[in-house]
Design an enzyme around this catalytic site. Structure first.
Site, PDB file in Angstrom:
ATOM      1  N   ASP B  92       0.860  -1.180   0.000  1.00 21.16           N
ATOM      2  CA  ASP B  92       0.000   0.000   0.000  1.00 21.16           C
ATOM      3  C   ASP B  92       0.901   1.236   0.000  1.00 21.16           C
ATOM      4  O   ASP B  92       2.127   1.127   0.005  1.00 21.16           O
ATOM      5  CB  ASP B  92      -0.959  -0.031   1.192  1.00 21.16           C
ATOM      6  CG  ASP B  92      -0.226  -0.024   2.521  1.00 21.16           C
ATOM      7  OD1 ASP B  92       1.010   0.142   2.539  1.00 21.16           O
ATOM      8  OD2 ASP B  92      -0.888  -0.198   3.557  1.00 21.16           O
ATOM      9  N   SER B  93       0.297   2.412  -0.007  1.00 21.71           N
ATOM     10  CA  SER B  93       1.088   3.642  -0.137  1.00 21.71           C
ATOM     11  C   SER B  93       1.581   4.161   1.203  1.00 21.71           C
ATOM     12  O   SER B  93       2.404   5.067   1.249  1.00 21.71           O
ATOM     13  CB  SER B  93       0.232   4.728  -0.778  1.00 21.71           C
ATOM     14  OG  SER B  93      -0.786   5.125   0.139  1.00 21.71           O
ATOM     15  N   GLY B  94       1.061   3.612   2.275  1.00 24.22           N
ATOM     16  CA  GLY B  94       1.363   4.148   3.594  1.00 24.22           C
ATOM     17  C   GLY B  94       0.338   5.175   4.046  1.00 24.22           C
ATOM     18  O   GLY B  94       0.251   5.506   5.229  1.00 24.22           O
ATOM     19  N   GLY B  95      -0.455   5.674   3.098  1.00 26.54           N
ATOM     20  CA  GLY B  95      -1.405   6.739   3.420  1.00 26.54           C
ATOM     21  C   GLY B  95      -2.449   6.327   4.446  1.00 26.54           C
ATOM     22  O   GLY B  95      -2.742   7.069   5.381  1.00 26.54           O
ATOM     23  N   ASP B 146      -3.291   8.125  -1.434  1.00 28.26           N
ATOM     24  CA  ASP B 146      -4.648   8.671  -1.431  1.00 28.26           C
ATOM     25  C   ASP B 146      -4.992   9.129  -0.023  1.00 28.26           C
ATOM     26  O   ASP B 146      -4.241   8.880   0.919  1.00 28.26           O
ATOM     27  CB  ASP B 146      -5.663   7.614  -1.900  1.00 28.26           C
ATOM     28  CG  ASP B 146      -5.772   6.462  -0.911  1.00 28.26           C
ATOM     29  OD1 ASP B 146      -4.758   6.146  -0.254  1.00 28.26           O
ATOM     30  OD2 ASP B 146      -6.856   5.870  -0.787  1.00 28.26           O
ATOM     31  N   GLN B 187     -11.720   7.362  -4.512  1.00 29.29           N
ATOM     32  CA  GLN B 187     -12.338   7.717  -3.241  1.00 29.29           C
ATOM     33  C   GLN B 187     -13.750   8.254  -3.511  1.00 29.29           C
ATOM     34  O   GLN B 187     -14.274   8.052  -4.603  1.00 29.29           O
ATOM     35  CB  GLN B 187     -11.471   8.747  -2.494  1.00 29.29           C
ATOM     36  CG  GLN B 187     -10.184   8.159  -1.914  1.00 29.29           C
ATOM     37  CD  GLN B 187     -10.438   7.225  -0.718  1.00 29.29           C
ATOM     38  OE1 GLN B 187     -11.536   7.179  -0.143  1.00 29.29           O
ATOM     39  NE2 GLN B 187      -9.418   6.438  -0.361  1.00 29.29           N
ATOM     40  N   GLY B 214     -11.510   3.708   0.805  1.00 29.70           N
ATOM     41  CA  GLY B 214     -12.521   4.412   1.583  1.00 29.70           C
ATOM     42  C   GLY B 214     -13.779   3.621   1.852  1.00 29.70           C
ATOM     43  O   GLY B 214     -14.810   4.192   2.193  1.00 29.70           O
ATOM     44  N   ASP B 264      -7.783  -7.612   0.205  1.00 30.31           N
ATOM     45  CA  ASP B 264      -6.800  -7.906   1.251  1.00 30.31           C
ATOM     46  C   ASP B 264      -7.435  -7.571   2.577  1.00 30.31           C
ATOM     47  O   ASP B 264      -8.324  -6.711   2.638  1.00 30.31           O
ATOM     48  CB  ASP B 264      -5.540  -7.047   1.091  1.00 30.31           C
ATOM     49  CG  ASP B 264      -5.723  -5.679   1.726  1.00 30.31           C
ATOM     50  OD1 ASP B 264      -5.354  -5.505   2.900  1.00 30.31           O
ATOM     51  OD2 ASP B 264      -6.284  -4.775   1.057  1.00 30.31           O
ATOM     52  N   CYS B 302     -12.502 -29.268   4.974  1.00 32.21           N
ATOM     53  CA  CYS B 302     -11.282 -28.505   4.666  1.00 32.21           C
ATOM     54  C   CYS B 302     -10.074 -29.436   4.583  1.00 32.21           C
ATOM     55  O   CYS B 302      -9.950 -30.372   5.371  1.00 32.21           O
ATOM     56  CB  CYS B 302     -11.061 -27.452   5.748  1.00 32.21           C
ATOM     57  SG  CYS B 302      -9.557 -26.480   5.529  1.00 32.21           S
ATOM     58  N   CYS B 304      -6.804 -28.233   4.689  1.00 36.55           N
ATOM     59  CA  CYS B 304      -5.583 -27.521   5.091  1.00 36.55           C
ATOM     60  C   CYS B 304      -4.793 -28.391   6.072  1.00 36.55           C
ATOM     61  O   CYS B 304      -5.312 -29.361   6.622  1.00 36.55           O
ATOM     62  CB  CYS B 304      -5.917 -26.165   5.722  1.00 36.55           C
ATOM     63  SG  CYS B 304      -6.469 -26.240   7.438  1.00 36.55           S
ATOM     64  N   CYS B 307      -6.537 -28.785   9.490  1.00 34.46           N
ATOM     65  CA  CYS B 307      -7.714 -29.662   9.525  1.00 34.46           C
ATOM     66  C   CYS B 307      -7.351 -31.116   9.248  1.00 34.46           C
ATOM     67  O   CYS B 307      -8.011 -32.024   9.747  1.00 34.46           O
ATOM     68  CB  CYS B 307      -8.773 -29.167   8.541  1.00 34.46           C
ATOM     69  SG  CYS B 307      -9.642 -27.703   9.168  1.00 34.46           S
ATOM     70  N   HIS B 333      -5.366 -22.254   8.767  1.00 29.74           N
ATOM     71  CA  HIS B 333      -6.733 -22.620   8.380  1.00 29.74           C
ATOM     72  C   HIS B 333      -7.500 -21.427   7.804  1.00 29.74           C
ATOM     73  O   HIS B 333      -8.144 -21.538   6.757  1.00 29.74           O
ATOM     74  CB  HIS B 333      -7.515 -23.196   9.562  1.00 29.74           C
ATOM     75  CG  HIS B 333      -8.969 -23.339   9.225  1.00 29.74           C
ATOM     76  ND1 HIS B 333      -9.448 -24.389   8.462  1.00 29.74           N
ATOM     77  CD2 HIS B 333     -10.034 -22.520   9.447  1.00 29.74           C
ATOM     78  CE1 HIS B 333     -10.740 -24.215   8.255  1.00 29.74           C
ATOM     79  NE2 HIS B 333     -11.120 -23.092   8.838  1.00 29.74           N
TER      80      HIS B 333
END
Lengths: 373, 373
Positions: B92-95, B146, B187, B214, B264, B302, B304, B307, B333
């Site tokens: 990300d931009s850090g914003g 942003d 935004q 946003g 994310d 599942c 994984c 599991c 999991h």
């Protein structure tokens, strides 16, 4: 020879290379057992443990008895299934932790009454109870209940030896599972006569393995080594010897050259959680600023996952940032370092160069190497 | 088409299945990206991440800029080498983090001045700086700076949109690395006219991908979904769309059916550290007493590592005992659950049964399923 026989593959001086056979596979000795106090070697999956080469792991009866309870674990299929570890497991008797509770426990000839560190509830541990719990947990190697006193208080040690011997007989009597090896424990503090008496008594009970308790609990290093040398003359040569609670690299080497076969200790994993890495040259504190752009692995000679994949710079970043992954990666490295130190000691015994190996190790090792790094 | 082209493999309704090409491999979309805030997805090794099927991971510019520093990471070979992850990475931009600092930051037309949450030192983030830092970090997908305002304060949102657009142009201008895809960010809060204006403006800058910022910052669920439906009509169909910070199972499904490709969120790993397991039927709180002897895996459907290998009883024991392994196993999991939910959504799109899949999911899902378990 019992079902848990230990076969000797070779000796060099006092050092012994062997194989201990258990229901969950063979353990090559000398061996270092990582400690999984609460049914998990902290911060590691069983797969990671297996990958780093662990052959035997230890779990603590006291902790598992209190939580989740030995009967719960028995109903869930025993410790192997519970924690997903299909290799050999060793449980202690619970005695060491109970005696460490100091003002929360009362010992008598029959056993010990104590209060849980979790919720203050009162419990009673006797030799029969220690065995019943360990039979429920289902480890491959289990331990007799013993009393571990202050090592240089002769009165306390004498009393502890009497109880330990009596309890060893009762544990043998109580033990019913034929798929578990019950080990006896020698006490006697730093007193040669008491140690010899205890070793002779315990050896006479014909356990498939004998443990050395009551060391690394405050006595000096020369005192520890003197006891090991003494016991090497008394304990039977055809049974494995287990030095309980010992596990720094230097102590492992000195133990092996004095005839010890099995070790366990929280040191490598506890150090990992405190940002310290073990190497053959000494310990590194990964939080130090000097590592901020150090692109080397912890130990260029190490082939563990951590050393093959990550730099000191990244490990330092994880450590100073408080990331859990630091504990995982350093635990992998530290356990790998001790497991493979034992492999190398075994190989040195088989190739009749144990003394040279130990000398080289001592020459290269500084306990805290950072200031010179 | 740029070097980072996104190729469409199929659509169903508004849902899109595609592949985004990066210098570190292809990312099949829709995709959920686990978050590695400080250069580590908490409690997991890169090998564990790869095994559970992660295709793209996110790291936070704000945190890595402050510690260990972007220039340190650049000298160490960039984020991929630093953290041992050779797959695609997004920063990300850090914003977002800087704007979250509330009383520790001042925004102006040129950028934002803030004080570090670590040591109080003053720093300045501008569009050019955000790009320079991200070029040093070296992720495959990087984000324009942003401003993320309170979503229903029209004055604040209008000002943020103006700055976000201006900064998007400056980021494009500043960006030099041809092996990184720079995404723009839309935004506009919950206001349809502002959202449409912003989407048209950002789309006009011809980024290889467009993010929706946003959202999931306090507005209601219907408001979120209304914005997604609106943007689906405005954002170009031939570029991937990234809904930032969204990641519950129900939100992923609703996002995909509204034309979103990338997500994310810290939710699955944060929940794991708080003893909650995600399933298609809802969340389980593994600390509950009802699981003490439950021999089932978290989710019998599942596959994984967690599991396949461990019972709810063991996971409960680890959780109530405060063991780190609980966080590791639940993170494995939870991330596996979201990664494979996205795989299944992709397959449903390719097989033209996305609506039926979403309906079935909604019918079976209760956010907190424990009381009925």
């Amino acid at each position: 020879m019992t079902a848990f026989g230990w076969s000797l593959a070779g000796t060099d001086g006092r050092g012994r290379a062997g194989t201990f056979h258990t229901s969950h596979g063979d353990v090559c000795t000398p061996v270092f057992a990582p400690v999984g106090t609460q049914g998990t070697v902290k911060a590691l999956t069983p797969d990671q443990l297996e990958s780093l080469g662990a052959g035997l792991i230890l779990a603590n009866t006291y902790h598992l008895y209190l939580r989740p309870g030995h009967q719960v674990i028995a109903r869930l299929g025993g410790l192997h299934g519970f924690m997903g570890w299909n290799g050999p497991i060793l449980t202690d008797s619970g005695g060491y932790q109970v005696f460490s509770l100091a003002d929360r426990r009362d010992v008598d000839g029959d056993g010990v009454t104590f209060r849980s560190h979790l919720d203050g509830t009162e419990h009673r541990l006797t030799p029969e109870k220690a065995i019943a719990i360990q039979e429920d947990l289902g480890a491959d190697i289990i331990m007799a209940l013993d009393e571990c006193p202050v090592p240089n208080d002769r009165d306390a040690v004498e009393g502890a030896v009497i109880r330990t011997h009596n309890w060893a007989e009762r544990c043998l009597e109580a033990h019913t599972r034929t798929d578990q090896a019950l080990f006896g424990i020698v006490q006697g503090g730093i007193f040669p006569d008491l140690r010899t008496d205890s070793a002779e008594f315990i050896a006479g009970l014909d356990f498939p393995g004998n443990a050395i308790g009551g060391l690394s609990v405050g006595e000096s290093k020369p005192e520890t080594l003197a006891v090991l040398e003494l016991l090497d003359q008394t304990l039977p040569e055809d049974r494995p010897r287990y030095l309980m609670g010992v596990g720094s690299p230097e102590d492992l080497v000195e133990g092996v050259v004095r005839g010890v076969d099995i070790f366990d200790c929280v040191l490598p994993t506890r150090m990992a959680r405190n940002h310290a890495a073990l190497t053959r040259q000494g310990r590194l504190n990964l939080r130090r600023a000097e590592y901020i752009e150090d692109t080397r692995p912890i130990d260029p000679a190490c082939d563990c996952y951590t050393c093959l994949k990550f730099t000191r710079a990244y490990l330092r970043h994880l450590s100073v940032s408080g990331e859990m992954l630091a504990a995982t990666l350093l635990s992998i490295h530290n356990l790998h370092a001790l497991v493979h130190l034992m492999d190398d000691l075994r190989q040195a015994i088989l190739e009749l160069r144990l003394n040279a190996f130990a000398e080289e190790f001592r020459d290269g090792y500084q306990k805290h190497r950072d200031p010179e790094a």
